[in-house]
Design a protein around this motif. Structure first.
Motif, PDB file in Angstrom:
ATOM      1  N   GLY A 175      56.142 -10.476  45.074  1.00 53.67           N
ATOM      2  CA  GLY A 175      56.398 -10.966  43.725  1.00 53.67           C
ATOM      3  C   GLY A 175      56.410 -12.468  43.621  1.00 53.67           C
ATOM      4  O   GLY A 175      56.512 -13.011  42.515  1.00 53.67           O
ATOM      5  N   GLY A 176      56.300 -13.163  44.753  1.00 55.57           N
ATOM      6  CA  GLY A 176      56.313 -14.614  44.755  1.00 55.57           C
ATOM      7  C   GLY A 176      54.922 -15.203  44.846  1.00 55.57           C
ATOM      8  O   GLY A 176      53.908 -14.535  44.638  1.00 55.57           O
ATOM      9  N   ALA A 766      69.055 -20.458  54.227  1.00 56.11           N
ATOM     10  CA  ALA A 766      69.030 -19.346  53.283  1.00 56.11           C
ATOM     11  C   ALA A 766      68.638 -18.067  54.018  1.00 56.11           C
ATOM     12  O   ALA A 766      68.074 -18.097  55.114  1.00 56.11           O
ATOM     13  N   THR A 767      68.939 -16.926  53.380  1.00 57.63           N
ATOM     14  CA  THR A 767      68.588 -15.604  53.907  1.00 57.63           C
ATOM     15  C   THR A 767      67.995 -14.768  52.779  1.00 57.63           C
ATOM     16  O   THR A 767      68.561 -14.718  51.682  1.00 57.63           O
ATOM     17  N   ARG A 785      63.160  -7.005  46.399  1.00 55.97           N
ATOM     18  CA  ARG A 785      63.627  -8.073  47.276  1.00 55.97           C
ATOM     19  C   ARG A 785      64.602  -8.977  46.542  1.00 55.97           C
ATOM     20  O   ARG A 785      64.585  -9.070  45.305  1.00 55.97           O
ATOM     21  N   VAL A 786      65.439  -9.628  47.319  1.00 52.90           N
ATOM     22  CA  VAL A 786      66.382 -10.615  46.801  1.00 52.90           C
ATOM     23  C   VAL A 786      66.228 -11.875  47.636  1.00 52.90           C
ATOM     24  O   VAL A 786      66.372 -11.844  48.865  1.00 52.90           O
ATOM     25  N   SER A 787      65.916 -12.967  46.996  1.00 54.61           N
ATOM     26  CA  SER A 787      65.804 -14.242  47.701  1.00 54.61           C
ATOM     27  C   SER A 787      67.158 -14.940  47.727  1.00 54.61           C
ATOM     28  O   SER A 787      67.925 -14.873  46.766  1.00 54.61           O
ATOM     29  N   SER A 814      68.138 -19.938  43.030  1.00 56.54           N
ATOM     30  CA  SER A 814      67.480 -19.446  44.243  1.00 56.54           C
ATOM     31  C   SER A 814      67.795 -17.981  44.540  1.00 56.54           C
ATOM     32  O   SER A 814      67.009 -17.315  45.216  1.00 56.54           O
ATOM     33  N   ARG A 815      68.932 -17.471  44.075  1.00 54.07           N
ATOM     34  CA  ARG A 815      69.227 -16.052  44.280  1.00 54.07           C
ATOM     35  C   ARG A 815      68.593 -15.264  43.134  1.00 54.07           C
ATOM     36  O   ARG A 815      69.104 -15.220  42.015  1.00 54.07           O
ATOM     37  N   ILE A 816      67.452 -14.652  43.445  1.00 55.70           N
ATOM     38  CA  ILE A 816      66.639 -13.978  42.429  1.00 55.70           C
ATOM     39  C   ILE A 816      66.264 -12.597  42.953  1.00 55.70           C
ATOM     40  O   ILE A 816      65.893 -12.440  44.120  1.00 55.70           O
TER      41      ILE A 816
END
Length: 860
Positions: A175-176, A766-767, A785-787, A814-816
């Motif tokens: 999705g990115g 980040a994770t 997914r979760v970024s 950033s948490r998307i």
């Protein structure tokens, strides 16, 4: 779709999982050839078969065809190989005997060659080494039972001149865009502005399918944001490119290889994705391959909205007076793009191929930011005295389009290693960038408006025209010696038109042009290059490559309104060298060197004074010169079953390094960012990549880059530009395969602070986590997914400019969470019954002989 080709490789390897027993490689004597009573004669494994697989209709090589060697007596597979990208295959260490060769490939009829008598000629054989020549296979119109199969390509491939990261299985970028895909590659870092760096250096060249991106306008970030991650097959990292490539980029080349469809008939792929807080993306690929013609069309579009907040604290020193500037920002960032690409590949005849493609993209960017800025002053040890308070509204907007045209021609010869190719490309881009800054003074005591606001409008008209023409020739002299040569011309014509208007009422209805700031900037650059490369395979263990590239560069930068002209002309030589030695069966050591150049970008050259806010300005330096780099690298690679280890040490010596630095006027408290060539710089370190598959359902990749940066800016009078520091970066990627349909993936990364000429970049960590599930008989995939699941990703930098210090911190959204669906359509021609029999034979051989795998390779 190439994972289908790798599937065939895996199936072939599994079919041949028996141990190759050591044999005496002397020709059999008459005595040894006699069969003893009650004992089967053991034939020595000294036979060799090789050839080239070609399309019967077009005469072009067929890549990745399966070549199986059947024993005539037992009717079973003895061994085999996979043809390489040029259709070549080679099977060695074959026991003497009678065989048939069967060639199989998706969409083609099975071709049988033989029987072949692998015996010495004195025993009425055809020889122990046989060249089968060109084997032509015919396409089949029949569509047999469709079989859904999955194959595992290695996550990392270490080659002589590059590292290949197969990211198509990386679901944490689903999705990115290409920027998210790059974030998961070892030693690559992406900052908050989309700037890509390799081994701590942002001076890196990014290619798309081995060529500079046709998306020339809007900068590298805009180009990468238009490429969906789902369309990327693999990412190649070339830290020391050969003389064939442009020498631009201090840390090397990042080559993004997009997915291609080589199956016959109509095939396609569609993908849609939705993210939290208005994030949408989609892509569609269609491919039609019939006879001598292959046509394709791709579309991708996205829209992203992200919020952000940041703060900046700056202290300016003027004697015993300290001026404090504090700014708090909140904003929203929007980006959209639409990209359409179409092309056609035509096999004119057996030896000539023509490719034509065109690309059009439409993009836009916007940022609305509200800033609260306070300014105070402190004298000596006295109390802080507030001076001013303002509310600033800054609106940035950019819209533009891009067109790219490419024509390529390839001429093949009887020797498949001999190749002549031409390529001509033209890219054109137009964009308009606007910046509205409204400054409203406030009362310090109650924050109410104090007087009228002021509006400043900046507009920049950008026009890019880039034309390249290139010819390359590969000439094999012997089996062990090969020459490469070529020439390239690059022409860049760039225009920036800058205008400023002011409105003292702040309404936008009374804009008055400021003719003192209006200006036009033109930059023309011409680069003429030629190269030659010498390749020599001294033995099975030792290979060597030496190359040289000569470039003549002429550039002309003109500030039209002030009639300033900056001309530059220089001739440069860029040597390169590679040495590879195979220490053991699994261990290889290599050493390489290249000289490189980093030419200043237009943004760094443009002398326009751009107002970012009331106390920050930006201005390029048209007098900048290129920086030159000598890059050295020594690496060792060791492979085991399911494990790859690569350790590299590197050293880069930089002359005339281009560094960004900031100057603060202690009277006006205005800080201007610009660029300068400093004396030198050095960067050296150790990089480690470890990939392991401890179980069928689990594999991981651990990487680390540990390095030191040294910056010598003693030649610059303004400020102290000397700095040095150690830094490191680590990444961990975990893959869990719960079943043939369900996969999980977790990625985590950490980057320590990085030294700059006037300070350092702050740490970043980040994770991300993702899961996907295959549906619709494997043709469809659902992904989630979760970024940045812990919301830790933030960016910052600390600056020490001598008479000022500044601390800046930026926290983007950033948490998307993303939800995606992809679907592949089109039929695959494959004999299902034969596939089932191959699986059964593989299991039987494993039970009889264990897990040992014979050494079967395609010819390089």
């Amino acid at each position: 779709m190439k994972n289908l080709f790798i599937l065939k490789l895996l199936l072939l390897v599994c079919l041949t999982t028996f141990s190759i027993q050591a044999q005496d490689k002397k020709p059999p004597t008459k005595k040894s050839a006699q069969k003893r009573p009650g004992q089967r004669r053991q034939m020595p494994a000294i036979g060799k078969v090789y050839g080239v697989v070609k399309d019967a209709e077009t005469g072009k090589p067929v890549e990745f065809a399966t070549v199986a060697l059947y024993n005539v007596r037992t009717k079973k597979i003895a061994t085999g190989a996979i043809a390489n990208a040029k259709g070549k295959f080679s099977i060695s260490e074959i026991k003497l005997g009678m065989y048939e060769v069967k060639i199989n490939y998706i969409g083609y009829k099975v071709k049988t060659v033989g029987p072949i008598r692998l015996f010495p000629k004195q025993y009425r054989g055809q020889g122990v080494e046989q060249n089968l020549g060109d084997i032509k296979i015919e396409a089949t119109a029949a569509k047999l039972e469709a079989v859904t199969v999955t194959a595992e390509r290695e996550d990392i491939e270490i080659k002589a001149d590059r590292k290949v990261f197969n990211v198509e299985k990386n679901i944490t970028s689903t999705g990115g865009t290409a920027l998210e895909a790059l974030q998961n590659v070892p030693s690559i870092d992406v900052d908050q502005d989309g700037n890509v760096s390799l081994r701590g250096s942002a001076n890196v060249t990014v290619f798309i399918d081995g060529k500079p991106s046709g998306l020339t306008g809007g900068g590298r970030q805009a180009a990468l944001e238009q490429i969906p991650a789902s369309s990327i097959k693999k990412i190649e990292v070339i830290t020391n490119p050969s003389a064939k490539y442009d020498p631009d980029g201090m840390s090397g080349i990042i080559n993004i290889v997009l997915k291609k469809n080589v199956l016959r008939g109509l095939n396609g792929f569609a993908n849609v994705s939705v993210g939290t807080n208005d994030k949408y993306s989609g892509s569609l690929r269609l491919n039609l391959r019939t006879g001598k013609i292959n046509t394709y069309i791709t579309y991708s579009g996205n829209y992203f909205n992200r919020f952000s907040n940041s703060f900046s604290d700056q202290q300016n020193f003027n004697g015993d007076t300290i001026t404090l500037i504090n700014q708090v920002n909140d904003g929203d960032i929007r980006f959209y793009s639409n990209l359409l690409k179409a092309g056609i590949d035509i096999n004119l005849d057996e030896k000539n191929e023509l490719s034509i493609s065109a690309l059009y993209s439409l993009r836009g960017f916007g940022r609305d930011q509200l800033s609260d800025q306070s300014l105070g002053q402190q004298i000596g040890a006295g109390a802080l005295n507030p001076l001013s308070l303002t509310l600033q509204e800054n609106k940035l907007a950019s819209t533009g389009d891009n067109m790219d045209f490419n024509v390529g021609y390839k001429r093949y010869f009887n020797n498949p290693d001999k190749l002549l190719s031409f390529d001509v490309r033209h890219s054109r881009s137009n964009s308009l960038f606007t910046s509205d800054l409204i400054v409203q003074p406030l009362n310090i005591t109650d924050r109410t408006p104090n007087g009228t606001s002021n509006l400043t409008l900046n507009e920049t008209d950008n026009q890019f025209n880039i034309t390249t023409a290139q010819v390359d020739f590969e000439l094999p002299v012997t089996k062990a010696l090969k020459l490469e040569m070529g020439a390239k011309t690059t022409i860049r014509n760039i225009f920036n038109g800058f205008s400023v208007s002011e409105d003292a009422t702040g309404t936008g209805n009374n804009l008055v042009p400021d003719l003192t700031q209006n200006n036009d900037f033109r930059y023309d650059e011409y680069v003429y290059a030629a190269y030659a490369i010498y390749n020599h395979q001294f033995s099975k263990k030792l290979s060597f490559q030496a190359g040289i590239r000569v470039e003549q560069t002429m550039s002309d930068a003109v500030v039209e309104n002030t009639d300033q002209r900056f001309e530059n002309e220089y001739l440069n030589v860029f040597p390169s060298g590679f040495l590879t030695y195979k220490l053991t069966k699994n261990g290889t050591v290599s050493a390489n060197y290249s000289r490189r150049i980093n030419r200043p970008r237009t943004r760094a050259l443009n002398p326009f004074l751009i107002r970012i806010n009331t106390n920050n300005f930006y201005q390029g330096n048209p007098g900048l010169l290129p920086e030159f780099i000598n890059s050295y690298e020594l690496s060792y690679t060791h492979t085991w079953k399911g494990t790859t280890l690569n350790v590299s040490s590197y050293f880069r010596d930089i002359r005339g390094s281009i560094q960004r630095f900031r100057i603060t006027d202690p009277i006006t408290n205005i800080t201007t960012s610009t660029f300068e060539n400093i004396a030198s710089g050095r960067n050296y370190g150790v990089e480690l990549i470890y990939n392991m598959r401890p179980a069928k359902w689990f594999n991981f990749t651990l990487s680390g880059n540990f390095y030191r940066t040294e910056i010598d800016g003693s030649n610059v009078e303004e400020g102290d530009l000397n700095n040095d520091a150690y830094s490191y970066q680590t990444k961990l990627l975990l893959n869990f395969k719960a079943s043939s349909k369900l996969n999980f993936q977790v990625t985590s990364n950490y980057r320590a602070p990085i030294a700059l000429a006037q300070g350092e970049l702050s740490e970043v960590y980040a994770t991300d986590a993702a899961v996907n599930y295959k549906i619709l008989k494997g043709k469809g995939t659902l992904g989630f997914r979760v970024s940045d699941i812990f919301n830790n990703r933030r960016f910052g930098f600390n600056t020490d400019g001598g008479n000022f210090i500044q601390v800046t911190n930026f926290k983007p959204e950033s948490r998307i969470a993303f939800l995606s669906f992809s679907y592949r359509f089109g039929k695959i021609s494959m004999d299902a019954r034969k596939m089932r029999q191959m699986r059964k034979n593989r299991k039987n051989r494993r039970r009889r002989r264990g897990n040992d795998v014979p050494n079967v390779d395609g010819m390089n």
